[in-house]
Design an enzyme around this catalytic site. Sequence first.
Site, PDB file in Angstrom:
ATOM      1  N   ASP A  69      -1.856   5.880  -6.478  1.00  0.00           N
ATOM      2  CA  ASP A  69      -2.159   4.908  -5.434  1.00  0.00           C
ATOM      3  C   ASP A  69      -2.127   3.497  -5.998  1.00  0.00           C
ATOM      4  OD1 ASP A  69      -2.971   3.978  -2.922  1.00  0.00           O
ATOM      5  OD2 ASP A  69      -5.094   4.131  -3.426  1.00  0.00           O
TER       6      ASP A  69
ATOM      7  N   ASP B  14       0.830  -1.200   0.000  1.00  0.00           N
ATOM      8  CA  ASP B  14       0.000   0.000   0.000  1.00  0.00           C
ATOM      9  C   ASP B  14       0.865   1.251   0.000  1.00  0.00           C
ATOM     10  OD1 ASP B  14      -2.067   1.779   0.172  1.00  0.00           O
ATOM     11  OD2 ASP B  14      -2.674   1.233   2.201  1.00  0.00           O
TER      12      ASP B  14
END
Length: 443
Positions: free
Chosen positions: A321, A115
Amino acid sequence: MVRTKVLRNILSIITLVLLASLSHAKSSKSSIDGLRIHVRHIDSKGNFSKMELLQRMTHRSHKRMNRLVRKTHHPPRHSTKHESSAETNVHVGSGEYVMDIAIGTPSLTFPAIIDTGSDLIWTQCKPCGRCFSQPTPIFDPSTSSTYKRLPCTAELCKALPYYKCGLNNASCQYQYVYGDGSFTHGNLSSETFTLGSKKFNNIAFGCGNLNSDGFAESSGLVGLGRSKYSLVSQLKFKAFSYCFASLDKQKQSPMLFGSLCYLNASVAKGPAQTTPLLKNPIFPFYYYLSLLGITVGTTKLDIPSSTFALNSNGTGGMLIDSGTSITYLEQTGYDAVKRHFISQMRLPVADGKDIGFDLCFASRSKPSFALPKFILHFDGADLALPENNYFIHDSDTGLFCLTVMGSSGGMSILGSMQQENFKIIYDTKKSKLSFIPTQCDQQ
């Protein structure tokens, strides 16, 4: 004779010390120039139809986008160890790709979500007061000879957004509450991690004894953000990259750290382009890009560049992201994109809400005509996306959908589907991002 034996013993001791030092250096964080590991999509091992796969991806993406918008519009107060953990809400959590990490001595392998919107490395640990179901056994620190709890005086403990001290400051007890209410609580600890073929000693991680649901198909999370306790920072690499293979191939995707990020240019399908990485003054652990404009077909849209600007109060901007599958654009910018695609596509508009997309067209097969180009213009770089990166076809429903949607909160997100078959290099030292068209399953 005695003097000769003494000298020999001294030389033997010196040799052993040197060998031990060299052995330690080989496994230390700073002595390895590069690292290669593989990641896979979180749904790659599931027996999902294409429609089910799309539904799962869009559902996760919508939740993540909403969490990010809520977070940037409601910044947490500055946290201290005396405040409630509910005040932190500092990271996003969850994601689209997982990597295998091995922890401890002897080591035990776990799948963990990667992440770029998070920092903490953590996994579930015994004794488990509350744990979610994971595909591998839960880590038991009592079985590892290299496990250590970090004291409350440790530098990385003090860097956490929220922590409290155990008896006599002997332990650092962390509490992370993510934007959707999911959480992990436990002890900040250190362990030997095996990543790929390399071992790294004294990696700080969260050994979580209380963990909520929301991290399916994993045992925890590996944060790649900018804080001191992220994996990238702890390994002291100045750059990392990933190259996501096409999802329908269900192949592993390479993730590279350090000097390896810049190698193997032979599989590149185009030139490298570079744009600055911006830093959000309120949320400095995220990676932002400067999106200046958009082209659909041959038309550069009449959208003010300020539409996508990062504001001083932490709102707006475009976040890149790894954990959001589709791209979201600030609503007025997206509305312009939507209008131009509708006007340029020679297909009837269809309802794609069952899959989770906003703009779809009716087409039983992939259109034979060339689709309108879709180009994102960044500061110093133009990201011209291949058709497969912004349209997806589902033959079962006869839908041909744009994998870009609007964000009502003013934030824009460059999602992982739009990053497929591009080598994405994060140069954290120079604060730059490069993208190179690449056949990622050959990287």
